[in-house]
Motif scaffolding. Structure first.
Motif, PDB file in Angstrom:
ATOM      1  N   ALA A   1      25.238  34.328  45.540  1.00 46.70           N
ATOM      2  CA  ALA A   1      24.845  35.533  46.263  1.00 46.70           C
ATOM      3  C   ALA A   1      25.627  36.748  45.799  1.00 46.70           C
ATOM      4  O   ALA A   1      25.208  37.880  46.018  1.00 46.70           O
TER       5      ALA A   1
ATOM      6  N   PRO B   1      26.372  42.156  45.078  1.00 44.87           N
ATOM      7  CA  PRO B   1      25.419  41.469  45.953  1.00 44.87           C
ATOM      8  C   PRO B   1      24.205  42.319  46.332  1.00 44.87           C
ATOM      9  O   PRO B   1      23.113  41.786  46.447  1.00 44.87           O
ATOM     10  N   TRP B   2      24.437  43.627  46.526  1.00 39.93           N
ATOM     11  CA  TRP B   2      23.312  44.437  47.000  1.00 39.93           C
ATOM     12  C   TRP B   2      22.280  44.725  45.926  1.00 39.93           C
ATOM     13  O   TRP B   2      21.253  45.306  46.190  1.00 39.93           O
TER      14      TRP B   2
ATOM     15  N   VAL C   1      18.729  38.642  46.205  1.00 41.17           N
ATOM     16  CA  VAL C   1      18.626  37.282  46.731  1.00 41.17           C
ATOM     17  C   VAL C   1      18.751  37.395  48.245  1.00 41.17           C
ATOM     18  O   VAL C   1      19.379  38.310  48.747  1.00 41.17           O
ATOM     19  N   GLY C   2      18.112  36.477  48.949  1.00 40.89           N
ATOM     20  CA  GLY C   2      18.213  36.514  50.399  1.00 40.89           C
ATOM     21  C   GLY C   2      19.103  35.378  50.851  1.00 40.89           C
ATOM     22  O   GLY C   2      19.003  34.274  50.350  1.00 40.89           O
ATOM     23  N   MET C   3      20.005  35.681  51.774  1.00 32.97           N
ATOM     24  CA  MET C   3      20.895  34.615  52.228  1.00 32.97           C
ATOM     25  C   MET C   3      20.764  34.447  53.734  1.00 32.97           C
ATOM     26  O   MET C   3      20.677  35.427  54.469  1.00 32.97           O
TER      27      MET C   3
ATOM     28  N   THR D   1      15.510  37.614  56.148  1.00 31.49           N
ATOM     29  CA  THR D   1      15.760  37.348  54.741  1.00 31.49           C
ATOM     30  C   THR D   1      14.452  37.290  53.947  1.00 31.49           C
ATOM     31  O   THR D   1      14.369  37.798  52.832  1.00 31.49           O
TER      32      THR D   1
ATOM     33  N   ILE E   1      12.188  40.697  52.770  1.00 32.83           N
ATOM     34  CA  ILE E   1      12.430  41.510  51.572  1.00 32.83           C
ATOM     35  C   ILE E   1      11.903  40.825  50.318  1.00 32.83           C
ATOM     36  O   ILE E   1      12.053  41.328  49.211  1.00 32.83           O
TER      37      ILE E   1
END
Ligand SMILES: Nc1ncnc2c1ncn2[C@@H]1O[C@H](COP(=O)(O)OP(=O)(O)OP(=O)(O)O)[C@@H](O)[C@H]1O
Ligand SMILES: [Mg+2]
Lengths: 366, 563
Positions: free
Chosen positions: A53, A75-76, A80-82, A150, A153
């Motif tokens: 991530a 990360p931004w 990826v979605g966490m 999550t 997006i």
């Protein structure tokens, strides 16, 4: 979803001071996989996920998304979605605002934000709760909000860190099914972390079993369960009865093995395990592989051991016995669908039969 | 139902409860009621005429607005200092971070009125800074004139309350909430605005409301700077110069209480809210502090040390002044002497002695009252706990001037039975005022430490045959000593620098404590040296006390100063 990514980890490693949380991990996670990292507490699963991530920087190795190195991408920007174990719902925002957060961050027009948010909420069956605060939701509902937030997006990769561990048993099973449904519908590459082997087996297309920072085996749930490559894996995935012994005779498609307890067992010969006479190996028999018959009843099974029932536990859908066989060793035996048979009493003599195919051979010392 | 309830009531506890209630009523609630009564009546009938008069008089209206704007400005400037300090020291990892956190609470160890004197030496019309400006640029800046001076002193003195509360609430924000936002594509200032700031807001707001309460309460700073167009000095002047019969003084008192009460109510509300941002269960919760270097590090260090340097100027000034033979119209003193210390320790030793006597007594009383009240509140089987709690907490919102006015009103006229003089002529009135003012702090500290003691420990003792009283003294009391000591110390250090109620209630010069001594000395030019020496003593007392409190609490720096 067509932007699902393939993920490659090359020689990935991370140390926290003296602790080597993750060591030399090499893996490829295919597009659309539901890939699970399974391992005991503290084995480095969360660390691995956080590196993917972008929250934790690897000390060594490379992370590639679709062949592009992402080590230096914050990360931004990783897209990826966490889903966190604690859900990490923002308490100062409503359910709607929580889910819409990432969309607003992407500066989408208001109408689009509205529409996508509502669609995501309906995907996780949360219509009508938009106005609530996270603190006004049940555990399962919070879980769904976290998931919707999550997914909305449309990330290239979905990361889930023990997302079901805070739910009660029933809800956990229900959420598992929903998770599988949503993942398969969207086709999104997902990486899942858990220490619950049952969860790993039911959810995943592929599993990596981890131990002390290492990946010790990768495979489909069936491969991992039926063909563990080490005692560690066999022990962690499912329940096992281990016997160690050495080969005494080679037949055409079978091996005869004498265990330390002096029991002779027939084992299926495996091409990838070239074992000659005298070589040591570890045998594993799953509790559900046994059939139980009265001691004097004749059976056509290839393997047969005698023993005395020591304990029994009635669990409704199955009965668990512990049977003491020769050498004082106790084996765990599960008998499914006990309704049709009469239960065995403690102290009763039984003979256990099982096919040579149900004996899993693991080369010794590995 | 009722019978069951009655059964649960303990008779001896009820007796203690009633005695406590009577005490608190006499020394906290009743004086306040009398103040309210005077303010709201005209010839014994209810009337708002005094309030109407108040707002019709230009001087009062100006004082009211000045107090409000001083509070507002102190909050704004305090935030401008504190928010970056808090953010840098919590979110960034660099050498010197702990030092900054420690230095950040040092302004609190100096009584604000001492700081006022010291700052005048440095920033005043003929202070060091302006002398330098004159020498180099031929100009000067009137920092310390009027309201501006008051605001500067109060900002520099009180900003640590904001700093501490903001730091604590920032550190308490669950890191996964911020990581989640990063995961959603947010970062930098945007992340701060959308997630971090709203989450730390309640704790921060509680901090600024506390500062507001103190600014309203502060009498010493305006008096020392000779600026009286504010609420506290106006009340003080009305009551002490015109007399206890003057209505306007009471009206001002009521207005001050209302402002404080509103702020206190808000602060408590926000504090209870602030818990929601705390770390949740599970997950990897390592706070994100980023290692920084390069120009960022330089910027952070320059900012922090500039701000802290300025806020520690008063300490330096007072220290130099206490050793200065003559220090006027010169950048540094011409020669140094120990005479001021000789003066305060040998010629007027009663100031220090009185402070020790009064404040130790007050601390003792507070610990006794605080522990018993806390015990009753938590474990007691009596009716009306809420009332007891409310009255005991009330002093947080009663400015010193108001309490003193109430005491003068209630006790001035009547002779005590055996002493043949009124209570207000005895030094014990100061001890009572200090005890009443600081009771809420001690009570909180005791409350927290009793709450930690699991009831089963006591039940075990009861079970073994000890009675309730024995259990309290042999089990509960020893277990809560840490909290009691901390609470006592807190009462001691804050009382030792209490000025507002002191200067209104000191019956005679020789009964005056340290804060009074500083005030008296500072009135004359020759007294500034000894006054500063007393100031240094006060700083040392408070610093030692604060250090000990933090040791006892073991909760990191500044635990004692959060509400
Ligand atoms: N920030 C950190 N600082 C120091 N050590 C850490 C840190 N994070 C993890 N560790 C250590 O690294 C090892 C792996 O931790 P990790 O959180 O990845 O385990 P996990 O497999 O997720 O365990 P669990 O199932 O309990 O969540 C542990 O020994 C842990 O103590
Ligand atoms: Mg973990």
């Amino acid at each position: 979803m067509n932007k699902a990514s393939e993920v490659r980890l090359i020689n990935l490693g991370k140390k926290f001071g003296e602790v080597e949380a993750v060591k030399d991990v090499n893996l490829t996670i295919e597009r659309g996989d539901f890939f699970t990292f399974l391992g005991p507490s503290g084995c480095g699963k969360t660390t691995l996920l956080r590196m993917i991530a972008g929250f934790t920087r690897p000390d060594q190795g490379t992370i590639l998304f679709d062949g592009v190195e992402v080590n230096d991408i914050p990360p931004w920007k990783r897209d990826v979605g966490m889903v966190f174990q604690s859900y990490a719902l923002w308490p100062h925002l409503s359910v709607f605002e929580n889910v819409a957060f990432g969309l607003k961050e992407r500066n989408l027009p208001k109408a689009v934000v509205q529409e996508k948010t509502l669609r995501a909420l309906s995907m996780v069956n949360l219509e009508g709760l938009e106005r609530r605060r996270p603190s006004e939701l049940s555990g399962g509902q919070q879980q769904r909000v976290a998931l919707a937030r999550t997914l909305v997006i449309e990330p290239r990769l979905l990361l889930l860190d023990e997302p079901l561990s805070n739910l009660d048993a029933k809800l956990r099973i229900q959420m598992r099914q929903e998770l599988v449904r949503i993942q398969r519908d969207l086709g999104i590459t997902s990486i899942y972390v858990t220490h619950d082997q049952e969860e790993a087996l039911t959810l995943s297309t592929r599993i990596a079993v981890m131990s002390k920072g290492h990946v010790v085996q990768v495979g489909s749930p069936k491969e991992i369960y039926e063909n563990p490559k080490s005692q560690e894996v066999a022990d962690f995935v499912g329940t096992s009865n281990f016997f160690s012994g050495s080969v005494v005779e080679e037949l055409k498609d079978k091996l005869r093995v004498r265990t330390e307890e002096g029991v002779m067992l027939a084992v299926e010969r495996q091409p990838e395990l070239p074992l000659g006479i005298g070589s040591n190996l570890l045998l594993n028999i799953r509790p559900e592989s046994f059939r139980i018959s009265d001691a004097d009843e004749v059976s056509s099974g290839e393997n047969r051991v005698e023993g005395v029932v020591k304990t029994s536990a009635y669990l409704g859908s199955l009965v668990q016995y512990e049977v003491e066989v020769s050498g004082g060793k106790r084996v765990k035996v599960n008998l499914v669908n006990p309704r049709k048979k009469s239960l065995l009493r403690e102290g009763e003599r039984v003979s256990l039969t099982f096919s040579s195919e149900d004996v899993i051979a693991i080369p010794f010392g590995r | 139902m009722l019978r069951n309830k009655l059964k649960e009531i303990d008779l001896s506890q009820s007796l203690i409860f009633l005695i406590l209630l009577a005490l608190l009523f006499t020394f906290i609630l009743y004086p306040l009621i009398r103040v309210l009564y005077v303010a709201f009546t005209e010839a014994d009938s209810l009337s708002l005429s005094h309030f109407i008069n108040f707002f019709e008089r230009a001087l009062f209206k100006e004082s009211f607005l000045n107090s409000l704007s001083a509070g507002l400005m102190a909050v704004i400037f305090g935030s401008l200092i504190s928010l970056p300090l808090a953010f840098f020291t919590i979110k960034y990892d660099f050498k010197g971070r702990t030092l900054i956190q420690t230095l950040g609470i040092l302004p609190l160890v100096m009584p604000p009125f001492v700081g006022a004197v010291a700052l005048q030496l440095i920033l005043g019309r003929s202070g060091v800074f302006n002398l330098l400006l004159l020498k180099w640029f031929g100009t000067s800046v009137p920092f310390m004139e009027g309201l501006r001076g008051v605001i500067i002193v109060q900002t520099l003195h009180y900003f640590p309350f904001i700093f501490l509360n903001a730091s604590a609430s920032l550190a308490n924000v669950d890191p996964s909430l911020e990581e989640m936002a990063q995961n959603m594509g947010s970062h930098g200032l945007r992340l701060f605005r959308r997630v971090t700031l709203p989450l730390m807001m309640p704790g921060y707001v509680a901090g600024i409301l506390l500062v507001f309460i103190r600014v309203i309460d502060d009498l010493g700073t305006p008096l020392m700077l000779n600026y009286t167009k504010m609420l506290a000095p106006q009340a003080y002047l009305r009551v002490t110069t015109i007399g206890v019969e003057d209505k306007a003084g009471y009206v001002i008192c009521v207005i001050m209480v209302v402002l404080s009460l509103l702020s206190l109510w808000g602060a408590m509300k926000f504090l209870s809210l602030s818990e929601y941002a705390m770390v949740q269960r599970g997950g990897a919760g390592t706070p994100i502090s980023k290692k920084i270097g390069g120009w960022r590090l330089v910027f952070v260090l320059v900012f922090c040390f500039f701000v802290l340097g300025v806020s520690l100027l008063p300490h330096l000034g007072i220290f130099v002044l206490s050793f200065a033979k003559v220090w006027s119209f010169s950048i540094l003193p011409k020669s140094y002497t120990l005479n001021h210390y000789v003066e305060i320790f040998f010629r007027t030793p009663h100031f220090v002695k009185n402070t020790l006597l009064y404040c130790l007594l007050a601390a003792g009383i507070d610990v006794l009252l605080g522990s018993v009240i806390a015990f009753l509140l938590i474990r007691g089987k009596v009716f009306g706990k809420g009332l007891l709690d409310a009255i005991a907490t009330m002093p947080l919102a009663i400015p010193g001037v108001v309490l003193a006015t109430g005491y003068l009103r209630v006790f001035h006229g009547t002779n005590l039975p055996f002493f043949h003089q009124p209570l207000t002529s005895l030094w014990i009135i100061l001890v009572i005022a200090y005890s009443a003012r600081r009771l809420p702090y001690t009570l909180r500290s005791c409350y927290a430490s009793i709450q930690q003691i699991h009831i089963s420990l006591e039940e075990a003792a009861l079970n073994l045959g000890a009675n309730r009283r024995k259990t309290f003294f042999r089990i509960t009391f020893p277990l809560m000593t840490g909290g009691l000591i901390a609470g006592g110390l807190l009462a001691f250090i804050t009382s030792s620098v209490e000025l507002a109620s002191t200067i209104m209630l000191v019956p005679r010069m020789e009964y005056g404590p340290l804060s009074y001594g500083i005030y008296i000395y500072m009135q004359s030019a020759v007294g500034r040296g000894p006054g500063a020496a007393l100031g240094v003593v006060a700083i040392l007392l408070v610093a030692t006390g604060t250090y000990l409190v933090n040791r006892v609490f073991a909760g990191g720096s500044g635990t004692a100063f959060k509400l």
